[in-house]
Design a protein around this motif. Sequence first.
Motif, PDB file in Angstrom:
ATOM      1  N   SER A 592      45.076 -29.123 -36.493  1.00 57.28           N
ATOM      2  CA  SER A 592      44.720 -30.127 -37.506  1.00 57.28           C
ATOM      3  C   SER A 592      44.597 -31.515 -36.905  1.00 57.28           C
ATOM      4  O   SER A 592      45.274 -32.465 -37.333  1.00 57.28           O
ATOM      5  N   PRO A 593      43.752 -31.672 -35.869  1.00 59.24           N
ATOM      6  CA  PRO A 593      43.640 -32.985 -35.211  1.00 59.24           C
ATOM      7  C   PRO A 593      42.980 -34.003 -36.135  1.00 59.24           C
ATOM      8  O   PRO A 593      41.999 -33.703 -36.824  1.00 59.24           O
ATOM      9  N   ALA A 594      43.492 -35.176 -36.171  1.00 57.01           N
ATOM     10  CA  ALA A 594      42.937 -36.242 -37.009  1.00 57.01           C
ATOM     11  C   ALA A 594      41.544 -36.609 -36.510  1.00 57.01           C
ATOM     12  O   ALA A 594      41.311 -36.760 -35.314  1.00 57.01           O
ATOM     13  N   GLY A 595      40.636 -36.778 -37.407  1.00 57.75           N
ATOM     14  CA  GLY A 595      39.272 -37.175 -37.063  1.00 57.75           C
ATOM     15  C   GLY A 595      38.378 -36.041 -36.613  1.00 57.75           C
ATOM     16  O   GLY A 595      37.190 -36.256 -36.362  1.00 57.75           O
ATOM     17  N   GLN A 596      38.928 -34.817 -36.483  1.00 64.60           N
ATOM     18  CA  GLN A 596      38.121 -33.685 -36.023  1.00 64.60           C
ATOM     19  C   GLN A 596      37.732 -32.733 -37.152  1.00 64.60           C
ATOM     20  O   GLN A 596      37.009 -31.768 -36.931  1.00 64.60           O
ATOM     21  N   GLU A 598      35.794 -33.109 -39.811  1.00 66.71           N
ATOM     22  CA  GLU A 598      34.370 -33.067 -40.152  1.00 66.71           C
ATOM     23  C   GLU A 598      33.577 -32.286 -39.109  1.00 66.71           C
ATOM     24  O   GLU A 598      32.699 -31.483 -39.446  1.00 66.71           O
ATOM     25  N   ALA A 599      33.891 -32.499 -37.818  1.00 63.49           N
ATOM     26  CA  ALA A 599      33.167 -31.802 -36.755  1.00 63.49           C
ATOM     27  C   ALA A 599      33.386 -30.295 -36.844  1.00 63.49           C
ATOM     28  O   ALA A 599      32.450 -29.497 -36.673  1.00 63.49           O
ATOM     29  N   ILE A 600      34.650 -29.884 -37.122  1.00 60.58           N
ATOM     30  CA  ILE A 600      34.951 -28.452 -37.223  1.00 60.58           C
ATOM     31  C   ILE A 600      34.253 -27.846 -38.432  1.00 60.58           C
ATOM     32  O   ILE A 600      33.652 -26.773 -38.358  1.00 60.58           O
ATOM     33  N   TYR A 601      34.320 -28.562 -39.562  1.00 60.95           N
ATOM     34  CA  TYR A 601      33.685 -28.051 -40.780  1.00 60.95           C
ATOM     35  C   TYR A 601      32.162 -27.960 -40.611  1.00 60.95           C
ATOM     36  O   TYR A 601      31.526 -27.016 -41.083  1.00 60.95           O
ATOM     37  N   ARG A 602      31.578 -28.945 -39.950  1.00 58.47           N
ATOM     38  CA  ARG A 602      30.133 -28.896 -39.701  1.00 58.47           C
ATOM     39  C   ARG A 602      29.767 -27.676 -38.842  1.00 58.47           C
ATOM     40  O   ARG A 602      28.775 -26.990 -39.097  1.00 58.47           O
ATOM     41  N   ARG A 603      30.564 -27.439 -37.805  1.00 57.44           N
ATOM     42  CA  ARG A 603      30.279 -26.319 -36.917  1.00 57.44           C
ATOM     43  C   ARG A 603      30.382 -24.995 -37.661  1.00 57.44           C
ATOM     44  O   ARG A 603      29.547 -24.097 -37.485  1.00 57.44           O
ATOM     45  N   VAL A 604      31.405 -24.854 -38.499  1.00 53.83           N
ATOM     46  CA  VAL A 604      31.552 -23.620 -39.277  1.00 53.83           C
ATOM     47  C   VAL A 604      30.346 -23.421 -40.196  1.00 53.83           C
ATOM     48  O   VAL A 604      29.824 -22.310 -40.332  1.00 53.83           O
ATOM     49  N   LEU A 605      29.887 -24.514 -40.811  1.00 50.02           N
ATOM     50  CA  LEU A 605      28.733 -24.403 -41.705  1.00 50.02           C
ATOM     51  C   LEU A 605      27.469 -24.037 -40.927  1.00 50.02           C
ATOM     52  O   LEU A 605      26.676 -23.196 -41.365  1.00 50.02           O
ATOM     53  N   ARG A 606      27.284 -24.649 -39.757  1.00 47.95           N
ATOM     54  CA  ARG A 606      26.091 -24.354 -38.960  1.00 47.95           C
ATOM     55  C   ARG A 606      26.076 -22.911 -38.474  1.00 47.95           C
ATOM     56  O   ARG A 606      25.019 -22.300 -38.347  1.00 47.95           O
ATOM     57  N   GLU A 607      27.282 -22.374 -38.181  1.00 54.06           N
ATOM     58  CA  GLU A 607      27.363 -21.032 -37.608  1.00 54.06           C
ATOM     59  C   GLU A 607      27.575 -19.949 -38.660  1.00 54.06           C
ATOM     60  O   GLU A 607      27.653 -18.771 -38.309  1.00 54.06           O
ATOM     61  N   ALA A 608      27.645 -20.338 -39.924  1.00 50.06           N
ATOM     62  CA  ALA A 608      27.972 -19.356 -40.965  1.00 50.06           C
ATOM     63  C   ALA A 608      26.968 -18.214 -40.999  1.00 50.06           C
ATOM     64  O   ALA A 608      27.336 -17.041 -40.916  1.00 50.06           O
ATOM     65  N   GLN A 609      25.706 -18.546 -41.086  1.00 55.39           N
ATOM     66  CA  GLN A 609      24.681 -17.504 -41.158  1.00 55.39           C
ATOM     67  C   GLN A 609      24.554 -16.772 -39.826  1.00 55.39           C
ATOM     68  O   GLN A 609      24.315 -15.579 -39.783  1.00 55.39           O
ATOM     69  N   GLN A 610      24.739 -17.520 -38.734  1.00 55.22           N
ATOM     70  CA  GLN A 610      24.622 -16.911 -37.416  1.00 55.22           C
ATOM     71  C   GLN A 610      25.687 -15.845 -37.216  1.00 55.22           C
ATOM     72  O   GLN A 610      25.431 -14.773 -36.695  1.00 55.22           O
ATOM     73  N   LYS A 611      26.918 -16.153 -37.648  1.00 52.05           N
ATOM     74  CA  LYS A 611      28.000 -15.181 -37.512  1.00 52.05           C
ATOM     75  C   LYS A 611      27.689 -13.921 -38.301  1.00 52.05           C
ATOM     76  O   LYS A 611      27.915 -12.809 -37.850  1.00 52.05           O
ATOM     77  N   ARG A 612      27.146 -14.142 -39.502  1.00 50.60           N
ATOM     78  CA  ARG A 612      26.884 -12.991 -40.353  1.00 50.60           C
ATOM     79  C   ARG A 612      25.768 -12.125 -39.787  1.00 50.60           C
ATOM     80  O   ARG A 612      25.817 -10.910 -39.809  1.00 50.60           O
ATOM     81  N   SER A 613      24.712 -12.757 -39.243  1.00 48.93           N
ATOM     82  CA  SER A 613      23.576 -11.992 -38.745  1.00 48.93           C
ATOM     83  C   SER A 613      23.850 -11.345 -37.407  1.00 48.93           C
ATOM     84  O   SER A 613      23.212 -10.374 -37.045  1.00 48.93           O
ATOM     85  N   SER A 614      24.826 -11.910 -36.624  1.00 46.63           N
ATOM     86  CA  SER A 614      25.097 -11.353 -35.303  1.00 46.63           C
ATOM     87  C   SER A 614      26.170 -10.284 -35.331  1.00 46.63           C
ATOM     88  O   SER A 614      26.601  -9.811 -34.298  1.00 46.63           O
ATOM     89  N   ARG A 615      26.657  -9.928 -36.516  1.00 51.81           N
ATOM     90  CA  ARG A 615      27.681  -8.899 -36.630  1.00 51.81           C
ATOM     91  C   ARG A 615      27.132  -7.571 -36.127  1.00 51.81           C
ATOM     92  O   ARG A 615      26.044  -7.159 -36.521  1.00 51.81           O
ATOM     93  N   PRO A 616      27.872  -6.873 -35.232  1.00 54.09           N
ATOM     94  CA  PRO A 616      27.340  -5.608 -34.702  1.00 54.09           C
ATOM     95  C   PRO A 616      27.199  -4.568 -35.799  1.00 54.09           C
ATOM     96  O   PRO A 616      28.017  -4.489 -36.700  1.00 54.09           O
TER      97      PRO A 616
END
Length: 679
Positions: A592-596, A598-616
């Motif tokens: 839970s680093p301070a100031g990080q 938004e960056a973590i949440y943005r990354r999760v949102l950007r990778e959400a569909q990618q994670k789902r489509s790359s599932r074996p």
Amino acid sequence: MEQYVSLSIKEVYHQLENIGLEEARVGDKPYAKEFYENAPLVEGLEKADEIVLILDSPIGDAVLTVPLLVSLEKYLKLQNASKPVKIVTLQPGLFKSLEQQFPGSVEIIHEADAKRYFEAADKKNRFVFNTHKSFSDYGLVGLNAQEASDPLRVLSVDYSWWQREMAPIGNGKWKKYDAIPARISRNFEIMVGTKLFDDINEVDSFIDRDKDFETKSAALKDKYQIEEGERVVVVSFGTSIQPKEYHPDRWNQVIAGICRDHPEVHVLILEDPSQERMGRYAPMLQKLKADNPDFKVSVVSEARDLSNMNTIMSMADLSITPDTGLGHYSAALGTPNVMLTMVNPVQWSAAKTIRVMHPNAIEMYRLGKATYDKAWNPKSIRGYYVDGGVDKDGSPILTGVSDIDPQEIIKQVEGTLFPKGPKKRESKETIKLTDTVKNGFQENPFKFFYSADALDAKKNKLAPEQVVRGLFEANGLGDQYEQAKLDAPKVKNASGPQRFLIQLLKLMAQKNPGLRQEWQKEHPRNYEVWSIQAAIPDINKDLASAQGLTDTRIDEYAREAGIPAMKFVERVLAAKASWQKKAEKEFEAAGSPAGQKEAIYRRVLREAQQKRSSRPSSSRPARGRPPVSRRGERTETGPLPMEEPPRVDLRELANLLNSLDSGASKRTGSRTKKKPRKK
């Protein structure tokens, strides 16, 4: 009795003529030798240095006579005879393509220039086919009175001369040659005693498209913005006999019905050379376009020049016309023609003619009434239709071809263009909203969401979905309703109609920044919630795209919602529980680093569909289908790997075989000298 016997013998003779041709192959001459020695047409064509074909003045009659030219050219080719053919016509532009169809053989001459042309030409032995009903001055084509009466020089025929032919094909069935193009072709075969066609009834067209069709059609498509994949329907209003014309209001129903149900159709209206006639239909076209701006309807000015008709009709998938020459020309090119007919018999058709007949056509034909008979216009003709007076409710009574139901025409168009039945739009009529709905939405579209009366089916006499579609159309966004219909289910926390309204408001706000600012100012919370929900379908598209959801796009969505980017990301992730849990877990795992955050949440949102489509994908076999090995054997654990076959040294194999042979000889005690093996 003698007359009856004579007619019976004549019918039998005609059947024998047809049977001989039916059993023959192309190029065969199945008749007796005496026939070819005495047939006037055979002798006349053989002696002729030049052949003249005079076409009738009505376009339809002239077009339906073109099979005579096609039959003639086939016959001359089989005879290895090269003879020039001069075609005299009042419509040289319409038939100009025949010069390309029969290069070096056919030449088109305007009837007004015929006398000057043939006087300047050398004196030749000409054979004349006269298919004009009223042409009798053979001096125009260089023949004197004696030559004009010679059957070896002139064959004078019109549409009524060609006989219907029939041939028995067994089991009580007959092969009939009824339509005029088929009659002409079979009659010509009989007159020259030669089989010219494999099957006359299978000939779909007898006029070819221009050789420069690709260039001309590309220019027209570019001018009228006809996109790739659109179905082109050509419509012609005019005809030489006024009761044959269809009322403008009826045309409006036909064109609107086709365009509304089939948005992939582009309708081309042929501009009539007659300004008076075109003026009668202009108000209808203006109203049609004003009421339905999304319809693809274009008026083709090039149609005033008949030399362009070959390209226009050839690029069409279908044409709709009254019983007129341009309809016959369309069918002659092989383009299906839906023809509105009064009482003309079926013989006035080509293979691609689709007839929609007047409700009383069969009865009127039985009574012998023609299209221009007084029975069709009991009172008076007013321009484009027969006026039958006024009905009890004050509406005009239309007779003539306008009696045909527009739905019958649409049915034939759909059956021809879409034989498998395409998916139609939901409604065939423009949604008519009540004043309460229209005024309420215009005054305050945001309050409209929560109005109990706004989407009340009983008060509006419309389903909520119809109300929303009507609002799309009222705001000039009817063409985007179908896409909104696909995006609406992706919007959460809203009822069905409200999901559509979110899409509508978003589209309106994109066009009108003032509306967006007003929405954000007066209803900030409402604007924030619904703008986030409306953005989710677009976010899903970004996630599924090759580029993906970038930080720049996230910032754009946040600005549109009027909230900070971090808040926007949190709200979007909250709409999808699995995404939100993933973001929270990764944030906690990172300490839970301070100031990080938004960056973590943005990354999760950007990778959400990618994670789902790359599932074996699962390797578990489908239920009910036991796995099969490569040899086709059923297994319990799935397909077994095929073992690689061992490598074999051929020399070792040969030595092994020799040792086995020698050992076998010693064991059996054979004294027979063995023959050496062939390598």
